[in-house]
Design a protein around this motif. Structure first.
Motif, PDB file in Angstrom:
ATOM      1  N   TYR A 120     -25.019   0.637  42.046  1.00 53.02           N
ATOM      2  CA  TYR A 120     -23.698   1.177  41.705  1.00 53.02           C
ATOM      3  C   TYR A 120     -22.984   1.526  43.000  1.00 53.02           C
ATOM      4  N   GLY A 121     -21.730   1.177  43.072  1.00 46.49           N
ATOM      5  CA  GLY A 121     -20.937   1.480  44.259  1.00 46.49           C
ATOM      6  C   GLY A 121     -21.115   0.490  45.390  1.00 46.49           C
ATOM      7  N   SER A 122     -21.895  -0.562  45.178  1.00 43.75           N
ATOM      8  CA  SER A 122     -22.068  -1.571  46.224  1.00 43.75           C
ATOM      9  C   SER A 122     -20.962  -2.611  46.106  1.00 43.75           C
ATOM     10  N   ALA A 123     -20.878  -3.470  47.095  1.00 44.22           N
ATOM     11  CA  ALA A 123     -19.803  -4.467  47.097  1.00 44.22           C
ATOM     12  C   ALA A 123     -20.308  -5.796  47.628  1.00 44.22           C
ATOM     13  N   LEU A 124     -19.888  -6.855  46.962  1.00 44.19           N
ATOM     14  CA  LEU A 124     -20.064  -8.215  47.454  1.00 44.19           C
ATOM     15  C   LEU A 124     -18.714  -8.587  48.041  1.00 44.19           C
ATOM     16  N   ILE A 125     -18.683  -8.917  49.294  1.00 44.73           N
ATOM     17  CA  ILE A 125     -17.424  -9.098  50.027  1.00 44.73           C
ATOM     18  C   ILE A 125     -17.297 -10.537  50.492  1.00 44.73           C
ATOM     19  N   VAL A 126     -16.155 -11.133  50.233  1.00 41.22           N
ATOM     20  CA  VAL A 126     -15.839 -12.449  50.777  1.00 41.22           C
ATOM     21  C   VAL A 126     -14.712 -12.236  51.777  1.00 41.22           C
ATOM     22  N   GLU A 127     -14.957 -12.644  53.003  1.00 42.38           N
ATOM     23  CA  GLU A 127     -13.923 -12.567  54.035  1.00 42.38           C
ATOM     24  C   GLU A 127     -13.495 -13.982  54.392  1.00 42.38           C
ATOM     25  N   ILE A 128     -12.197 -14.154  54.558  1.00 45.29           N
ATOM     26  CA  ILE A 128     -11.651 -15.420  55.033  1.00 45.29           C
ATOM     27  C   ILE A 128     -10.992 -15.129  56.375  1.00 45.29           C
ATOM     28  N   LYS A 187     -32.719  -6.828  44.211  1.00 45.02           N
ATOM     29  CA  LYS A 187     -32.769  -7.657  43.014  1.00 45.02           C
ATOM     30  C   LYS A 187     -31.549  -7.404  42.144  1.00 45.02           C
ATOM     31  N   PHE A 188     -30.952  -6.250  42.282  1.00 44.18           N
ATOM     32  CA  PHE A 188     -29.781  -5.880  41.504  1.00 44.18           C
ATOM     33  C   PHE A 188     -28.778  -5.226  42.438  1.00 44.18           C
ATOM     34  N   PHE A 189     -27.519  -5.332  42.081  1.00 48.03           N
ATOM     35  CA  PHE A 189     -26.492  -4.643  42.846  1.00 48.03           C
ATOM     36  C   PHE A 189     -26.538  -3.162  42.490  1.00 48.03           C
ATOM     37  N   LEU A 219     -20.954 -20.642  34.497  1.00 50.03           N
ATOM     38  CA  LEU A 219     -20.208 -20.015  33.408  1.00 50.03           C
ATOM     39  C   LEU A 219     -19.727 -18.628  33.801  1.00 50.03           C
ATOM     40  N   LEU A 220     -20.532 -17.904  34.543  1.00 43.21           N
ATOM     41  CA  LEU A 220     -20.159 -16.539  34.916  1.00 43.21           C
ATOM     42  C   LEU A 220     -19.392 -16.456  36.228  1.00 43.21           C
ATOM     43  N   GLY A 221     -19.666 -17.341  37.166  1.00 42.93           N
ATOM     44  CA  GLY A 221     -19.114 -17.175  38.510  1.00 42.93           C
ATOM     45  C   GLY A 221     -18.007 -18.108  38.926  1.00 42.93           C
ATOM     46  N   SER A 254     -12.582  -6.644  40.932  1.00 43.55           N
ATOM     47  CA  SER A 254     -13.645  -5.802  40.415  1.00 43.55           C
ATOM     48  C   SER A 254     -14.384  -6.594  39.346  1.00 43.55           C
ATOM     49  N   ALA A 255     -15.702  -6.565  39.401  1.00 39.98           N
ATOM     50  CA  ALA A 255     -16.475  -7.346  38.444  1.00 39.98           C
ATOM     51  C   ALA A 255     -17.763  -6.621  38.097  1.00 39.98           C
ATOM     52  N   HIS A 256     -18.295  -6.940  36.935  1.00 40.37           N
ATOM     53  CA  HIS A 256     -19.563  -6.385  36.495  1.00 40.37           C
ATOM     54  C   HIS A 256     -20.712  -7.110  37.193  1.00 40.37           C
ATOM     55  N   PHE A 257     -21.865  -6.498  37.080  1.00 42.24           N
ATOM     56  CA  PHE A 257     -23.096  -6.993  37.674  1.00 42.24           C
ATOM     57  C   PHE A 257     -23.346  -8.468  37.341  1.00 42.24           C
ATOM     58  N   GLY A 258     -23.205  -8.825  36.063  1.00 42.05           N
ATOM     59  CA  GLY A 258     -23.472 -10.208  35.641  1.00 42.05           C
ATOM     60  C   GLY A 258     -22.550 -11.219  36.303  1.00 42.05           C
ATOM     61  N   THR A 259     -21.286 -10.844  36.491  1.00 32.91           N
ATOM     62  CA  THR A 259     -20.332 -11.746  37.139  1.00 32.91           C
ATOM     63  C   THR A 259     -20.668 -11.921  38.613  1.00 32.91           C
ATOM     64  N   LEU A 260     -21.087 -10.837  39.275  1.00 33.16           N
ATOM     65  CA  LEU A 260     -21.477 -10.938  40.691  1.00 33.16           C
ATOM     66  C   LEU A 260     -22.723 -11.810  40.855  1.00 33.16           C
ATOM     67  N   LEU A 261     -23.693 -11.631  39.958  1.00 31.71           N
ATOM     68  CA  LEU A 261     -24.869 -12.506  40.005  1.00 31.71           C
ATOM     69  C   LEU A 261     -24.466 -13.949  39.714  1.00 31.71           C
ATOM     70  N   GLY A 262     -23.524 -14.125  38.790  1.00 26.10           N
ATOM     71  CA  GLY A 262     -23.014 -15.461  38.487  1.00 26.10           C
ATOM     72  C   GLY A 262     -22.329 -16.088  39.687  1.00 26.10           C
ATOM     73  N   LEU A 263     -21.580 -15.278  40.439  1.00 27.90           N
ATOM     74  CA  LEU A 263     -20.925 -15.787  41.651  1.00 27.90           C
ATOM     75  C   LEU A 263     -21.967 -16.252  42.660  1.00 27.90           C
ATOM     76  N   LEU A 264     -23.010 -15.452  42.865  1.00 28.70           N
ATOM     77  CA  LEU A 264     -24.092 -15.870  43.780  1.00 28.70           C
ATOM     78  C   LEU A 264     -24.770 -17.136  43.277  1.00 28.70           C
TER      79      LEU A 264
END
Length: 181
Positions: free
Chosen positions: A61-69, A57-59, A7-9, A30-40
């Protein structure tokens, strides 16, 4: 947890996957914490993230989840790589997705043909897309059904057809609009 993750990701994952084979070299979401956890969670990579991030356990502030293709010019294959960068680190670290139950062959030692992609850190993009096509939510209707939502605007009523809107426009004169197009 799987349903909540979907639902979130799912929406963010599909935005990334749909653009991954198109034109363009750099996209930022750009996404909030809940959306990033949802993506994972959608990618079933929460355990891998926890392991490879040193127990985050939590992202932060200022961190990034990066997807590279990346695309191998000589092989014509595209590779999906997931990384995490904390606000305090200079380098992003690879999140090797191998504890996932998705069936996608990630984290296998193999030669991508690209020197900048470390072995065991990539997934085949086509496999990620094929998996996501089966196991994630792609439409508003699927989202509404998965969470049994009958209150959100997108879930309340069936989509209005264009003919319903056209009928209103056709009656605009009778509604008091004499100069309506």
């Amino acid at each position: 947890m799987i349903t909540a993750g979907h639902l979130l990701g799912s929406n963010l994952l599909w935005k990334i996957l749909n653009r991954s084979k198109g034109d363009g070299d750099f996209f930022v979401y750009s996404a909030h914490f809940g959306t990033l956890l949802g993506l994972l969670s959608t990618m079933q990579a929460s355990k891998d993230f926890w392991r490879d991030s040193g127990g985050e356990k939590f992202f932060e502030y200022g961190s990034a989840l990066i997807v590279e293709i990346h695309r191998s010019e000589d092989k014509g294959i595209r590779y999906f790589i997931l990384k995490y960068k904390t606000s305090e680190s200079e380098q992003a670290q690879n999140i090797v997705i191998h504890e996932s139950a998705t069936g996608v062959k990630c984290g296998q030692d193999g030669d991508s043909g690209l020197s900048m992609i470390p072995k065991a850190s990539w997934c085949l993009l086509d496999e990620v897309i094929a998996w996501a096509d089966i196991y994630t939510l792609r439409t508003e209707e699927a989202w509404c059904k998965a969470c049994n939502n009958k209150e959100a605007d997108v879930c309340l009523a069936p989509k209005r057809s264009a003919s319903t809107l056209d009928a209103w426009a056709a009656n605009a004169e009778s509604m008091g609009y004499t100069t309506a197009p």
